[in-house]
Design an enzyme around this catalytic site. Sequence first.
Site, mmCIF file in Angstrom:
data_model
loop_
_atom_site.group_PDB
_atom_site.id
_atom_site.type_symbol
_atom_site.label_atom_id
_atom_site.label_comp_id
_atom_site.label_asym_id
_atom_site.label_seq_id
_atom_site.Cartn_x
_atom_site.Cartn_y
_atom_site.Cartn_z
ATOM 1 N N ALA A 1 -7.073 -9.219 15.293
ATOM 2 C CA ALA A 1 -6.629 -8.291 16.337
ATOM 3 C C ALA A 1 -5.122 -8.339 16.570
ATOM 4 C CB ALA A 1 -7.364 -8.604 17.644
ATOM 5 N N ILE A 2 -4.380 -9.004 15.716
ATOM 6 C CA ILE A 2 -2.957 -9.213 15.967
ATOM 7 C C ILE A 2 -2.171 -7.900 16.018
ATOM 8 C CG2 ILE A 2 -2.353 -9.563 13.531
ATOM 9 C CD1 ILE A 2 -0.946 -11.474 16.605
ATOM 10 N N ARG B 1 0.832 -1.198 0.000
ATOM 11 C CA ARG B 1 0.000 0.000 0.000
ATOM 12 C C ARG B 1 0.876 1.262 0.000
ATOM 13 N NH1 ARG B 1 -3.611 -1.528 5.127
ATOM 14 N NH2 ARG B 1 -1.611 -2.490 5.694
ATOM 15 N N GLU C 1 -5.683 4.695 13.917
ATOM 16 C CA GLU C 1 -6.607 3.775 14.577
ATOM 17 C C GLU C 1 -7.278 4.348 15.821
ATOM 18 O OE1 GLU C 1 -2.586 2.788 16.463
ATOM 19 O OE2 GLU C 1 -3.316 3.279 14.453
ATOM 20 N N TYR D 1 -0.894 4.401 10.719
ATOM 21 C CA TYR D 1 -1.249 3.415 11.744
ATOM 22 C C TYR D 1 -0.031 3.214 12.645
ATOM 23 C CZ TYR D 1 -5.461 2.036 9.172
ATOM 24 O OH TYR D 1 -6.687 2.026 8.559
ATOM 25 N N ASN E 1 -0.459 -7.338 8.754
ATOM 26 C CA ASN E 1 -0.947 -6.342 7.792
ATOM 27 C C ASN E 1 -1.763 -7.048 6.710
ATOM 28 O OD1 ASN E 1 1.475 -7.513 6.827
ATOM 29 N ND2 ASN E 1 1.842 -5.809 5.430
ATOM 30 N N SER F 1 -10.580 -2.442 8.655
ATOM 31 C CA SER F 1 -11.321 -3.475 9.373
ATOM 32 C C SER F 1 -12.288 -4.178 8.429
ATOM 33 C CB SER F 1 -12.082 -2.863 10.558
ATOM 34 O OG SER F 1 -11.189 -2.358 11.524
ATOM 35 N N LYS G 1 1.712 1.835 7.330
ATOM 36 C CA LYS G 1 2.066 1.033 8.492
ATOM 37 C C LYS G 1 2.991 1.790 9.433
ATOM 38 C CE LYS G 1 0.895 -2.350 9.542
ATOM 39 N NZ LYS G 1 -0.294 -2.568 10.423
ATOM 40 N N VAL H 1 -1.341 -12.691 10.360
ATOM 41 C CA VAL H 1 -0.613 -11.699 9.568
ATOM 42 C C VAL H 1 -0.973 -10.292 10.052
ATOM 43 C CG1 VAL H 1 -0.269 -10.741 7.264
ATOM 44 C CG2 VAL H 1 -0.434 -13.210 7.573
#
Length: 365
Positions: free
Chosen positions: A268-269, A15, A118, A94, A300, A134, A75, A298
């Site tokens: 939720a990782i 991304r 977030e 994020y 992302n 989400s 990220k 994972v």
Amino acid sequence: MRIGVPKEIKNHEYRVGLTPAAVAELVAAGHAVVVQTGAGLGIDFDDQDYRDVGATIVADAPAVFSGADMIVKVKEPQPSEIALLEARHTLFTYLHLAADKPQAEGLMASGATCIAYETVTSRSGALPLLKPMSEVAGRMSIQVGAHYLEKEQGGRGVLLGGVPGVAPARVAILGGGVAGVNAAQMAVGMRADVTIYDISNDRLAELDMFFGSQIKTAYASKAAIAAAVAKAHLVIGAVLVPGAAAPKLVTREMLKTMKRGSVLVDIAIDQGGCFETSHATTHSDPVFEVEGVIHYCVANMPGAVARTSAFALNNATLPFVLKLANLGAEAAMAADQHLAAGLNVSGGHIRHQAVAEALNLPFTA
């Protein structure tokens, strides 16, 4: 304002913080945008696409950071990127700090103003910048869960929707928020047997009205979750406590009650995971097995569908990027309490209470 867009460097992250269309809006508003060469290639935009809308292309991340006042990413910054941050910078991306103390400490040491997608809120209390990812992660969770239920992937060999005369797979979704609802929509579309668990009776009533007889709902007591895990073929962890670490809802002992080849998908990782046995994985090595149960964790997930995700994220973030660019971070947050809720770190301090509590660090209001 000078806005910088570095190329994402997290494993298999394709991304980009700003698409050319978003850059065009910022340039039209009088701002300068600096983009690292190749930043958009993962979603099929080359450097010329960015030049065409008025961006300046630079060779590497140091050039982006040195030439920008605000950094817009997808990220959380990796250590090499944190080293480039200065007190003059505003970082908008994020962060997911509750599960990452080293990152939090690095951001504090930089002195930068760090606003996390977030934890930005809306008037209704929702999380508008988390919502699109989400939605993607929720929908993807069923795709990947169905894939890893296949026998050649180490799964139980169960078709999610079954066939006439053979029962469908049982899917337990822990959490009835945005990710959980999107997971349920996909699972229902694939004709699975779906139950959503949540601790809000009001939310369970809303889900019952929305889905009708397509799903079942249940209160997420410890006993109910234990019973659900024991009989489920696929468990989706979709719980969220804004800014805080995710609660551990599924214990290692519960895994011993599951059928071999069952699958857990932990959405939720990013916030530490909601299964006791979870640890973050990557797209290049996405799964591991504990007690015969496959774990997909994972960190992302939306990066796998980078083009869809990047456009969805930009649709949500662009109004906030424009506000920050037009007013500056301090004035923008003073004018918008919902944007201010996104402030996690500034001036060397943790500025979000849930993050501070999760990391056992001092909170500065």
